[in-house]
Every structure is written in structure tokens, then in C-alpha cells.
Motif scaffolding. Structure first.
Motif, PDB file in Angstrom:
ATOM      1  N   VAL A 107       0.811  -1.213   0.000  1.00 24.33           N
ATOM      2  CA  VAL A 107       0.000   0.000   0.000  1.00 24.33           C
ATOM      3  C   VAL A 107       0.847   1.268   0.000  1.00 24.33           C
ATOM      4  CG1 VAL A 107      -0.250   0.057   2.525  1.00 24.33           C
ATOM      5  CG2 VAL A 107      -2.014   1.087   1.075  1.00 24.33           C
ATOM      6  N   LEU A 108       1.977   1.294   0.733  1.00 25.91           N
ATOM      7  CA  LEU A 108       2.798   2.506   0.750  1.00 25.91           C
ATOM      8  C   LEU A 108       3.589   2.666  -0.540  1.00 25.91           C
ATOM      9  CD1 LEU A 108       4.141   2.871   4.406  1.00 25.91           C
ATOM     10  CD2 LEU A 108       2.411   4.214   3.224  1.00 25.91           C
ATOM     11  N   ALA A 109       4.061   1.554  -1.118  1.00 27.32           N
ATOM     12  CA  ALA A 109       4.749   1.637  -2.405  1.00 27.32           C
ATOM     13  C   ALA A 109       3.789   2.128  -3.483  1.00 27.32           C
ATOM     14  CB  ALA A 109       5.324   0.274  -2.780  1.00 27.32           C
ATOM     15  N   LEU A 110       2.553   1.649  -3.447  1.00 25.57           N
ATOM     16  CA  LEU A 110       1.546   2.093  -4.409  1.00 25.57           C
ATOM     17  C   LEU A 110       1.206   3.564  -4.187  1.00 25.57           C
ATOM     18  CD1 LEU A 110      -0.003   0.685  -6.701  1.00 25.57           C
ATOM     19  CD2 LEU A 110      -1.898   0.350  -5.122  1.00 25.57           C
ATOM     20  N   ALA A 111       1.126   3.968  -2.917  1.00 26.19           N
ATOM     21  CA  ALA A 111       0.857   5.370  -2.616  1.00 26.19           C
ATOM     22  C   ALA A 111       1.981   6.277  -3.121  1.00 26.19           C
ATOM     23  CB  ALA A 111       0.668   5.552  -1.109  1.00 26.19           C
ATOM     24  N   ARG A 123      -1.531  14.572  -2.362  1.00 22.55           N
ATOM     25  CA  ARG A 123      -1.916  14.602  -0.943  1.00 22.55           C
ATOM     26  C   ARG A 123      -2.962  13.520  -0.659  1.00 22.55           C
ATOM     27  NH1 ARG A 123      -1.297  18.332   3.058  1.00 22.55           N
ATOM     28  NH2 ARG A 123      -2.800  18.296   4.762  1.00 22.55           N
ATOM     29  N   THR A 124      -3.902  13.351  -1.594  1.00 25.21           N
ATOM     30  CA  THR A 124      -4.900  12.290  -1.449  1.00 25.21           C
ATOM     31  C   THR A 124      -4.231  10.932  -1.403  1.00 25.21           C
ATOM     32  OG1 THR A 124      -6.546  13.619  -2.621  1.00 25.21           O
ATOM     33  CG2 THR A 124      -6.939  11.239  -2.506  1.00 25.21           C
ATOM     34  N   ALA A 125      -3.248  10.717  -2.271  1.00 22.11           N
ATOM     35  CA  ALA A 125      -2.525   9.440  -2.297  1.00 22.11           C
ATOM     36  C   ALA A 125      -1.802   9.201  -0.977  1.00 22.11           C
ATOM     37  CB  ALA A 125      -1.529   9.423  -3.460  1.00 22.11           C
ATOM     38  N   LEU A 126      -1.202  10.262  -0.417  1.00 26.13           N
ATOM     39  CA  LEU A 126      -0.497  10.108   0.856  1.00 26.13           C
ATOM     40  C   LEU A 126      -1.465   9.760   1.978  1.00 26.13           C
ATOM     41  CD1 LEU A 126       2.182  10.310   2.390  1.00 26.13           C
ATOM     42  CD2 LEU A 126       1.674  12.719   2.798  1.00 26.13           C
ATOM     43  N   ILE A 127      -2.624  10.406   2.005  1.00 29.60           N
ATOM     44  CA  ILE A 127      -3.624  10.121   3.042  1.00 29.60           C
ATOM     45  C   ILE A 127      -4.121   8.678   2.918  1.00 29.60           C
ATOM     46  CG2 ILE A 127      -5.942  10.697   3.851  1.00 29.60           C
ATOM     47  CD1 ILE A 127      -5.332  13.611   3.070  1.00 29.60           C
ATOM     48  N   LEU A 128      -4.391   8.249   1.690  1.00 29.55           N
ATOM     49  CA  LEU A 128      -4.832   6.868   1.470  1.00 29.55           C
ATOM     50  C   LEU A 128      -3.751   5.880   1.910  1.00 29.55           C
ATOM     51  CD1 LEU A 128      -6.564   7.156  -2.021  1.00 29.55           C
ATOM     52  CD2 LEU A 128      -7.681   6.673   0.163  1.00 29.55           C
ATOM     53  N   GLY A 129      -2.503   6.180   1.572  1.00 24.87           N
ATOM     54  CA  GLY A 129      -1.409   5.296   1.977  1.00 24.87           C
ATOM     55  C   GLY A 129      -1.276   5.216   3.487  1.00 24.87           C
ATOM     56  N   ALA A 130      -1.403   6.355   4.159  1.00 22.29           N
ATOM     57  CA  ALA A 130      -1.318   6.367   5.623  1.00 22.29           C
ATOM     58  C   ALA A 130      -2.462   5.565   6.240  1.00 22.29           C
ATOM     59  CB  ALA A 130      -1.323   7.802   6.137  1.00 22.29           C
ATOM     60  N   ALA A 131      -3.676   5.706   5.674  1.00 22.76           N
ATOM     61  CA  ALA A 131      -4.822   4.955   6.190  1.00 22.76           C
ATOM     62  C   ALA A 131      -4.627   3.457   5.977  1.00 22.76           C
ATOM     63  CB  ALA A 131      -6.099   5.425   5.507  1.00 22.76           C
ATOM     64  N   GLY A 132      -4.109   3.079   4.813  1.00 20.53           N
ATOM     65  CA  GLY A 132      -3.842   1.670   4.553  1.00 20.53           C
ATOM     66  C   GLY A 132      -2.798   1.104   5.487  1.00 20.53           C
ATOM     67  N   ALA A 133      -1.753   1.892   5.749  1.00 19.84           N
ATOM     68  CA  ALA A 133      -0.718   1.444   6.683  1.00 19.84           C
ATOM     69  C   ALA A 133      -1.293   1.269   8.083  1.00 19.84           C
ATOM     70  CB  ALA A 133       0.426   2.460   6.704  1.00 19.84           C
ATOM     71  N   ALA A 134      -2.153   2.195   8.509  1.00 18.42           N
ATOM     72  CA  ALA A 134      -2.765   2.097   9.835  1.00 18.42           C
ATOM     73  C   ALA A 134      -3.602   0.833   9.962  1.00 18.42           C
ATOM     74  CB  ALA A 134      -3.621   3.332  10.109  1.00 18.42           C
ATOM     75  N   LEU A 135      -4.363   0.505   8.912  1.00 17.07           N
ATOM     76  CA  LEU A 135      -5.178  -0.705   8.946  1.00 17.07           C
ATOM     77  C   LEU A 135      -4.318  -1.962   8.950  1.00 17.07           C
ATOM     78  CD1 LEU A 135      -7.997   0.319   6.453  1.00 17.07           C
ATOM     79  CD2 LEU A 135      -8.337  -0.319   8.846  1.00 17.07           C
ATOM     80  N   PHE A 136      -3.158  -1.895   8.314  1.00 18.16           N
ATOM     81  CA  PHE A 136      -2.300  -3.082   8.254  1.00 18.16           C
ATOM     82  C   PHE A 136      -1.851  -3.515   9.650  1.00 18.16           C
ATOM     83  CE2 PHE A 136       1.849  -5.107   8.172  1.00 18.16           C
ATOM     84  CZ  PHE A 136       1.648  -6.136   7.274  1.00 18.16           C
TER      85      PHE A 136
END
Length: 659
Positions: A107-111, A123-136
């Protein structure tokens, strides 16, 4: 191309604004396809490979609220098989594995890839990546708990062992295994990892063989490949069908690992392992469990007995072979847990490099494999969470409700990031991008909605974990932005200072000073403080900025870029990928003989700005959040360790900053 800050102390983020489009180096290309495929089977598929231990049992349990019928068994099995086909095979293996960031996935590499190509949407991509990392992280806590506990519960299926291995004993064994697993992390897993591939191959052959053997119980079970059985079940069962769908999703947990571990093995070996061994073994095992359950239902109806949902996976094995099967299952679940733990370490390293989390103490556990790392703070936090879950939920059935939400949430985020990639990196038209992504997103949202229904049963656990991690990420990023804004207001252009010093040179001292800064165009705060308080300037001064590229690796030949301002000052920009660890002395040519810049390690000092933070109620964040940021900043690991700077060679200078 945008770059992201490396997290130095609060006053020296060490990052500039942009970095060139550099080629990437990548480890492991010299290995043969066969060996890479064996390694992938041992690491990538551990999580999804242990799902048969509990997935079919849990889904069938949700389906039979009002009693069991043959159509319900067929419907659940059809949903499980088509989940594997649609979510894992088509979405991940055939499509998302194409969306790699210089060979790396997750998820972070994709972000990072989406940020580089999405322009103002970065910025949207960074927020999505951070949310995905949190869920992981929620997934990383639940996977070891659920998989090891479900394997140990298999002990109760051994004839005569049910009274010996009661629930308390099973939990105690589970806790012992998990504690041992987390305690060995600091020693590294390079040696035992060699056994992962062969053990997992044995595991998949075994579960496939068990399934094939029991398909003969009800050969007509093959009809479940017709999706109408699953669709009919959902249409006729209303809300109960959605609860069942949430449990069916347990069959595909672990699919994210297929993309997350691409960097270690490559796309082709993972695909080869999936199509030749893993998918056939999983499909055969689920078919075997379904056939076994259907035959048991028919026998119960013929004998006038009530049909009871059971631990179908272990009961498929002959009684004499259940003990060895439990041992093999225990080994497989430990391997699956190890893969998730290693993934948490790697994800944290990426998050630190991308500026989402403070620096954490990191240790390499293998000289041969760069990916073998150990983060003590993450290791012990994961252990605490794992033990808490085992003690709180007690059985794997109770814990299963907590599993799906974290994984489905991550999948929704991954699909959204994939849209940004295909739209702006692959330059697909909006119509083509939407036509490709929307079906995947609809499927993810259906599964996510089905799992949301189980929040009360335990699904709140990963949501709470993700919310806490997400808030820490927000606090850290927000706090650092406030500090950077202060530094920008206080700074003066480096070129102006150099010109002023040339006209009125201060007292000179021998040696070289290396000033680490986030903005190489502005004067480092440590340099200003050194001139103001010590009133001296070194013979040679390097202003060094570290930048993290939106890619996993940067070619070492392009690591350093130097710009000479005059005889006294040089600006050096060091670029690293988000999966690389900075080594400033080595990349400045200070490590050993080969001195590219003619620097003497014994005559070189490093200066880093470290400001004292002070909470302010009327500015920045609320005081309680200020204190949280200050806590994170104080407990970040020493920059000397993170940047590989000799401890006796660093000086820290700063001032008070209001946050």
C-alpha cells in the motif's frame, strides 16, 4: 517528481522538495525462478494458506442460524471459491501485480507511485497510503493470534484429547508459541527462513491431498463452480447472507501479501506459485471440506440426528494422522505469523522514510539480506496486542469477527490508489480507468459492508487500532509541518550567508563541518547557531540534505549530487529510496579508504539542529496534541544511529519552538 522528508530531529527533516527521476537498483534478480518461487510460497502465501483452518467453518456457522440445508453448504462453498477467483486471482495476481513501484508493491509503495504521477492529487494518495498502513497494523496483530490459536484448537480433535486440551490449555500453548515467536525476532530469521518454502510446500500438498480425498465423499460438489449457487444464497438469505459473506472473506485474507512482497521475489515467481500450487491446493481443500460437510449432513438426516457445524479441516484427516497434522498446521501458522511480523517491520521502515512516523531504532539481522530487519518497539507492541487479543477473545471463532474489517479496508484503499496509478501513471483515459477499477471497488465495498456488520462482535478491534495509528501519523505529520514552517520563517538564503561570510570571514578552525538540513537552499539553523555562539567557521563546510524518493531504491551511482558555492561551502544532496537506510558517512566518502571527497573521518564533525518544543494553546495544535507530538519527538531514535553517524562526531544545536 516529489520527494518526501526523511525524519531527522524536529528541526532537521533532511529533505528537499524534488528529486530527479532516477533508475532503481533491486536485489535478488540473480536467483532462478524455481528458488524464488519456493521462497515466495514460504513467505507470500503463509497467511492465505492457513485460512482453511477456520474460514469455511466460520462461514458455515454464519449461514446456519436457522438450521443447515444442503443449499447453504453449496452456497457458502461457491462464494468462497469465487472470492478466491475474483479477489485474489483476477484482482491481485493478474491486475494489481502490474502496478508496481520499480518492482516493489504494497500500500505505501503504491501510494508513493500514485503521488509521483498524480500531481495535485498527491496529498490524497499520501492520506490513502497512511490509512492503509494504519489498517495493516490491525491485521498484523490479529493474524498471529487467530492463525496460531486455530491450529492449537486442532488438538481437541485428536481422539481422547478433548479433555486434556481444554480451552485454557489451548490458550496457554498459543501464548507460549507466540511469545517464543516474538522473542526470536531479535536474532533474525535468515537461517530458519530457508525452511519456510519446503514446509509450506508440504503444507499445501497436504491440504490439497486431504481435500482431494474427501471430494470423493460427494463428487457432485464440483457443481459449486457455477456462481449461481452463491448468488442464490445471497438473494434468499437477506441480512444473514451478508454476515456469511463477511465470514467468507476470511478465505482471501492475506491477498495483500502478494503485492507487498513483490520486491523480495518478483512478479513471475509469485504468479507461478499461485497458479501451480497454492490456488489448486486451496480450492481442493475447500471443496473437500464442503463435500465432507455435505456427506455428514446427509448421514445426520438419514439417522435422524441434528447436524452440527464442526472443525471440518482437522476432522478430514484420519484420527491417527491428526496429531501430525496439528504439528504441521502449527508450523504453517508460525510461518504465516512471521511473514506478517516481517511485513510490519518493512512497512514501518517505509513509513519512517516517507515521514509518516518518527524514527525508530532499527537493526539489521542479516548481512546478506537487506530486508531482514528488526524494530524492537514494533515487535513488543505487536506482542502486547497479540496477547491481549488471545486473552480477550479466548477462541478463534470469537476472534474471526475481528479479522475481515482491517483487510477489506486495506483492499478498498489499494483499489483507490490503483485508480490513481492507471489514470495518471499509465495514462489511461478516465472511461477506461473507471471501467476497470469500479468493478473491483464494488466488490471490495460489498465485502467491506458485510464485515462492518460484525463490528459489535469484534470488528471494532482493528478499527480502534487503525484509528490510534492514524491519529499518531496525523499528529506527527502536523507537528513536523509546524516546526518546518517555523524554520522557514527563521531561515535566510544560504547564498546570502556565504556572500556575507566572504566579505567578513569569522575565525577559522581546522577540519570539516557537515550540517544536516531539510532545505539546502536555506542556511541550516545549526550553522547559524554555531556562528552566533561559537563565532567560528570550519575550513570546509558541507550542507547536506537527505531526500527520500517516491521509489524503493535509488541507483548508488546517482546517490550524491554536489554543488560548490565557493571555496568554503558545498551543498550535497543524498537521495535514498523509501526501502533504503541512509548511511551519510559512507555516501559522503568518509567510510574507509576510497574517500571520494577527500574527507578525513577523524577531522569531520556533524551538526544537527534539535529545537526544544514548547506547547502553545493559541497556536498550532491543541496542548494535549502538542504534548503527544513532543512525546513522539523525544522518543524518536537517535539520529546518529538512523544516519549511521559515529556518536562521538555529532553536535546538536537549536532553540525553542512553539508548537
Amino acid at each position: 517528481m516529489s520527494s518526501t522528508p526523511v525524519d531527522l530531529p524536529a528541526t532537521a527533516s533532511g529533505v528537499g522538495e524534488n528529486t530527479a527521476d532516477l533508475p532503481a537498483t533491486h536485489p535478488g534478480h540473480g536467483h532462478s525462478m524455481a528458488w524464488l518461487a519456493v521462497g515466495a510460497i514460504g513467505v507470500v502465501f503463509g497467511d492465505i494458506g492457513t485460512s482453511p483452518l477456520y474460514a469455511f467453518r466460520e462461514a458455515l456457522g454464519q449461514a446456519a442460524a436457522g438450521g443447515f440445508e444442503a443449499d447453504e453448504i453449496l452456497g457458502v462453498l461457491s462464494l468462497a471459491l469465487w472470492a478466491l477467483i475474483l479477489v485474489v486471482t483476477i484482482k491481485y495476481v493478474l491486475f494489481l501485480m502490474r502496478a508496481d513501484n520499480r518492482g516493489e508493491g504494497g500500500v505505501l509503495a503504491l501510494a508513493a507511485l500514485a503521488r509521483r504521477s498524480a500531481g495535485f492529487r498527491s496529498r490524497t494518495a499520501l492520506i490513502l497510503g497512511a490509512a492503509g498502513a494504519a489498517l495493516f497494523y490491525g491485521d498484523a496483530i490479529i493474524t498471529p493470534s487467530l492463525s496460531v490459536l486455530s491450529a492449537m484448537e486442532g488438538l481437541r480433535t485428536i481422539p481422547g484429547a478433548a479433555t486434556t486440551f481444554d480451552e485454557g490449555t489451548v490458550r496457554a500453548l498459543t501464548i507460549a508459541i507466540l511469545v517464543g515467536l516474538f522473542f526470536v525476532q531479535k536474532r533474525g530469521t535468515a537461517h530458519v527462513a530457508r525452511l519456510f518454502g519446503p514446509l509450506c510446500i508440504l503444507w499445501f500438498v497436504t491440504i490439497g491431498g486431504l481435500g482431494l480425498w474427501h471430494i470423493a465423499d460427494e463428487i457432485s460438489i464440483m457443481r459449486v463452480f457455477w456462481p449461481g449457487y452463491g448468488v442464490s444464497y445471497l438473494v434468499t438469505h437477506g441480512t444473514a447472507g451478508l454476515f456469511t459473506l463477511g465470514a467468507v472473506f476470511l478465505t482471501v485474507t492475506g491477498a495483500e501479501a502478494l503485492t507487498a512482497d513483490m520486491g523480495h521475489f518478483g512478479r513471475a515467481p509469485i504468479r507461478w506459485g499461485w497458479f501451480t500450487l497454492v490456488f489448486p491446493a486451496l480450492a481442493l481443500n475447500y471443496l473437500g471440506q464442503g463435500a465432507f460437510a455435505l456427506a455428514s449432513l446427509e448421514a445426520a438426516q438419514a439417522g435422524g440426528r441434528a447436524f452440527v457445524n464442526q472443525d471440518w479441516f482437522f476432522l478430514m484427516a484420519p484420527p491417527a494422522l491428526r496429531a501430525p497434522l496439528v504439528l504441521l498446521a502449527g508450523a504453517a501458522t508460525v510461518i504465516a505469523s512471521q511473514a506478517v511480523i516481517t511485513g510490519a517491520f518493512s512497512l514501518t521502515q517505509q513509513a519512517v522514510q516517507l515521514g509518516l512516523l518518527p524514527r525508530l531504532r532499527l537493526r539489521q539481522t542479516s548481512a546478506a539480506f537487506a530486508g531482514q530487519i528488526y524494530l524492537p518497539a514494533i515487535n513488543w507492541l505487536l506482542l502486547a496486542g497479540v496477547l491481549l487479543l488471545v486473552l480477550q477473545f479466548r477462541t478463534s471463532s470469537d476472534m474471526a469477527a475481528a479479522y475481515g474489517i482491517a483487510v477489506t479496508g486495506t483492499m478498498v484503499i489499494t483499489t483507490c490508489l490503483a485508480y490513481l496509478v492507471v489514470r495518471y501513471s499509465w495514462h489511461w483515459s478516465r472511461l477506461r480507468a473507471l471501467a476497470t477499477i469500479l468493478p473491483f471497488l464494488a466488490l471490495d465495498l460489498i465485502f467491506f459492508g458485510a464485515n462492518i456488520l460484525r463490528v459489535v462482535e469484534g470488528g471494532w478491534v482493528p478499527l480502534v487500532i487503525a484509528a490510534l495509528i492514524g491519529f499518531l501519523i496525523y499528529t506527527w505529520v502536523r507537528g513536523r509541518s509546524i516546526v518546518r514552517a517555523f524554520e522557514t520563517r527563521q531561515s535566510i538564503p544560504l547564498a546570502d550567508l556565504v556572500a556575507a561570510l566572504a566579505k567578513r570571514p569569522p575565525e577559522r578552525v581546522p577540519g570539516t563541518a557537515v550540517f544536516l538540513t531539510g532545505n539546502p537552499e536555506a542556511t541550516p539553523g545549526a550553522l547559524l547557531h554555531n556562528l552566533k555562539h561559537n563565532k567560528v567557521l570550519h575550513e570546509r563546510n558541507l550542507v547536506v540534505s537527505i531526500r527520500t524518493a517516491d521509489r524503493p531504491f535509488v541507483d548508488p551511482a546517482e546517490r550524491s549530487q554536489t554543488k560548490r558555492l565557493d571555496d568554503d561551502f558545498e551543498v550535497v544532496v543524498l537521495r535514498y529510496g523509501f526501502m533504503e537506510a541512509p548511511d551519510v558517512p559512507a555516501d559522503l566518502g568518509l567510510a574507509g579508504k576510497g574517500d571520494r571527497k577527500g574527507l578525513d573521518p577523524m577531522r569531520t564533525s556533524y551538526f544537527i539542529g534539535r529545537n526544544t518544543l514548547k506547547p502553545e494553546a493559541k497556536e498550532g495544535m491543541p496542548p494535549w496534541q502538542d504534548r503527544l507530538f513532543m512525546f513522539l519527538q523525544r522518543n524518536a531514535s537517535d539520529p546518529t544511529e538512523f544516519l549511521h553517524i559515529p556518536p562521538g562526531k555529532i553536535l546538536e544545536l537549536g532553540e525553542q519552538v512553539t508548537v
